[in-house]
Design an enzyme around this catalytic site. Structure first.
Site, mmCIF file in Angstrom:
data_model
loop_
_atom_site.group_PDB
_atom_site.id
_atom_site.type_symbol
_atom_site.label_atom_id
_atom_site.label_comp_id
_atom_site.label_asym_id
_atom_site.label_seq_id
_atom_site.Cartn_x
_atom_site.Cartn_y
_atom_site.Cartn_z
ATOM 1 C CE LYS A 167 1.616 -1.866 -5.513
ATOM 2 N NZ LYS A 167 0.993 -2.912 -6.361
ATOM 3 N NE ARG A 221 2.394 1.889 -11.131
ATOM 4 C CZ ARG A 221 1.344 1.793 -10.320
ATOM 5 N NH1 ARG A 221 1.245 2.544 -9.263
ATOM 6 N NH2 ARG A 221 0.398 0.924 -10.569
ATOM 7 N NE ARG A 235 -7.922 -3.986 -7.660
ATOM 8 C CZ ARG A 235 -6.675 -3.512 -7.794
ATOM 9 N NH1 ARG A 235 -5.880 -3.421 -6.733
ATOM 10 N NH2 ARG A 235 -6.227 -3.165 -8.972
ATOM 11 N NE ARG A 287 -7.985 -0.026 -9.940
ATOM 12 C CZ ARG A 287 -6.725 -0.013 -9.524
ATOM 13 N NH1 ARG A 287 -6.450 -0.140 -8.238
ATOM 14 N NH2 ARG A 287 -5.732 0.119 -10.374
ATOM 15 N NE ARG A 292 -3.391 -1.864 -13.752
ATOM 16 C CZ ARG A 292 -4.205 -2.505 -12.930
ATOM 17 N NH1 ARG A 292 -5.209 -3.221 -13.398
ATOM 18 N NH2 ARG A 292 -4.028 -2.415 -11.638
HETATM 19 P P1 ADP Z 1 -2.399 -3.729 -5.102
HETATM 20 O O1 ADP Z 1 -2.622 -2.487 -4.279
HETATM 21 O O2 ADP Z 1 -1.006 -4.270 -4.950
HETATM 22 O O3 ADP Z 1 -2.789 -3.581 -6.546
HETATM 23 P P2 ADP Z 1 -4.690 -4.815 -3.577
HETATM 24 O O4 ADP Z 1 -4.316 -4.605 -2.144
HETATM 25 O O5 ADP Z 1 -5.691 -3.883 -4.158
HETATM 26 O O6 ADP Z 1 -3.341 -4.863 -4.507
HETATM 27 O O7 ADP Z 1 -5.179 -6.319 -3.743
HETATM 28 C C1 ADP Z 1 -5.625 -6.842 -5.002
HETATM 29 C C2 ADP Z 1 -6.806 -7.796 -4.765
HETATM 30 O O8 ADP Z 1 -6.328 -8.955 -4.074
HETATM 31 C C3 ADP Z 1 -7.922 -7.215 -3.907
HETATM 32 O O9 ADP Z 1 -9.144 -7.724 -4.377
HETATM 33 C C4 ADP Z 1 -7.617 -7.735 -2.492
HETATM 34 O O10 ADP Z 1 -8.787 -7.887 -1.719
HETATM 35 C C5 ADP Z 1 -6.968 -9.082 -2.799
HETATM 36 N N1 ADP Z 1 -5.900 -9.419 -1.853
HETATM 37 C C6 ADP Z 1 -5.050 -8.579 -1.212
HETATM 38 N N2 ADP Z 1 -4.178 -9.272 -0.454
HETATM 39 C C7 ADP Z 1 -4.479 -10.583 -0.632
HETATM 40 C C8 ADP Z 1 -3.949 -11.813 -0.123
HETATM 41 N N3 ADP Z 1 -2.904 -11.802 0.720
HETATM 42 N N4 ADP Z 1 -4.515 -12.967 -0.530
HETATM 43 C C9 ADP Z 1 -5.571 -12.962 -1.386
HETATM 44 N N5 ADP Z 1 -6.115 -11.864 -1.893
HETATM 45 C C10 ADP Z 1 -5.589 -10.678 -1.529
HETATM 46 P P1 AMP Z 2 -2.720 1.520 -9.018
HETATM 47 O O1 AMP Z 2 -3.973 1.976 -8.322
HETATM 48 O O2 AMP Z 2 -1.493 1.699 -8.183
HETATM 49 O O3 AMP Z 2 -2.846 0.123 -9.570
HETATM 50 O O4 AMP Z 2 -2.513 2.500 -10.254
HETATM 51 C C1 AMP Z 2 -3.480 2.571 -11.301
HETATM 52 C C2 AMP Z 2 -2.953 3.383 -12.481
HETATM 53 O O5 AMP Z 2 -2.651 4.731 -12.064
HETATM 54 C C3 AMP Z 2 -1.659 2.873 -13.114
HETATM 55 O O6 AMP Z 2 -1.914 1.854 -14.075
HETATM 56 C C4 AMP Z 2 -1.115 4.158 -13.771
HETATM 57 O O7 AMP Z 2 -1.813 4.492 -14.948
HETATM 58 C C5 AMP Z 2 -1.483 5.218 -12.727
HETATM 59 N N1 AMP Z 2 -0.426 5.408 -11.692
HETATM 60 C C6 AMP Z 2 -0.540 5.187 -10.354
HETATM 61 N N2 AMP Z 2 0.613 5.472 -9.727
HETATM 62 C C7 AMP Z 2 1.482 5.881 -10.680
HETATM 63 C C8 AMP Z 2 2.838 6.297 -10.680
HETATM 64 N N3 AMP Z 2 3.562 6.321 -9.553
HETATM 65 N N4 AMP Z 2 3.406 6.631 -11.865
HETATM 66 C C9 AMP Z 2 2.712 6.607 -13.004
HETATM 67 N N5 AMP Z 2 1.438 6.218 -13.082
HETATM 68 C C10 AMP Z 2 0.810 5.854 -11.940
#
Ligand code: ADP
Ligand code: AMP
Length: 218
Positions: A13, A88, A127, A160, A171
């Protein structure tokens, strides 16, 4: 463009939200990024969120709704937004509807990113994000040019805390229990568009645009 990207942690995302934001000149509103900044700066919000965040649990709805209400009122969100990681829970989705309604606005589309669970775990465990502005890399799938350094601003890349395996499990459970009900919530309102997000980022980007065209947003 008022859109929401929905999907489990690691679905991509953030990666796609950033692309959309750059391409269409609207802000990416990532609630996870807002919380990480708040925790890094030691603000009141950061202190309130930390224990939930560290466990991989959701921060309470009232707190998150306040954060998003304030962010949507910023002038840069007037022309649109890409919400990434919010809503969420069903109460957050209801709160967002009320908030937008009060501003005379509404959501145009919710894109559901679908990725098999084993791929999610691989994406999260590799990541790396940049300290300065959250640019996202993956050690195998989108490696930085110089290991450990961000391609965009040269800052240090870090993993992270909540991408550790135990927290990832938590999660994913939280997503299944508290966030997955939003699929029906938005389907019932005719807003849901599914994107197979298991391909490479370029291809997923094309699918996202196709879904936005289908939704009449582009
Ligand atoms: P989210 O925001 O949904 O948690 P991220 O955009 O941070 O996901 O992506 C999670 C990990 O996967 C990151 O390390 C990113 O570089 C990698 N990633 C994102 N999109 C793809 C894809 N289409 N294929 C492979 N790896 C991806
Ligand atoms: P994310 O970066 O989206 O993976 O979010 C990381 C963490 O932030 C989650 O595991 C939650 O603890 C918190 N968080 C982010 N967005 C929300 C939301 N909309 N509602 C509640 N917790 C959130």
């Amino acid at each position: 463009m008022n859109v929401v990207l929905l999907g489990p942690p690691g679905a991509g995302k953030g990666t796609q939200a950033r692309r959309l934001a750059e391409r269409f000149g609207i802000p990416q509103i990532a609630t996870g990024d807002i919380l990480r900044e708040a925790m890094a700066s030691g603000s009141e919000l950061g202190r309130r969120a930390k224990s939930y965040y560290d466990r991989g649990d959701l921060v309470p709805d009232e707190i998150m709704l306040e954060v998003v209400a304030e962010r949507l009122r910023q002038p840069d969100a007037a022309r649109g937004f890409v919400l990434d990681g919010f809503p969420r829970t069903v109460p957050q989705a209801e709160g967002l509807d009320r908030l937008l309604d009060g501003m005379g606005r509404s959501l145009q589309a919710v894109l559901l990113f679908e990725v098999p669970r084993d791929a999610l775990v691989r994406r999260l465990s590799g990541r790396w994000v940049c300290r300065a502005s959250g640019h996202v890399f993956h050690e195998l799938y989108s490696p930085p040019q110089v290991p450990g350094r961000c391609d965009h601003d040269g800052s240090e890349l870090v993993q992270r805390e909540d991408d550790r395996p135990e927290t990832v499990e938590r999660r994913l459970e939280v997503y299944a229990r508290q966030t997955a009900p939003l699929v029906e919530y938005y389907r019932a309102r005719g807003l849901l568009h599914t994107v197979d997000a298991s391909a490479d980022p370029e291809e997923v980007g094309r699918r996202v645009e196709a879904a936005l065209r289908q939704a009449g947003v582009l």
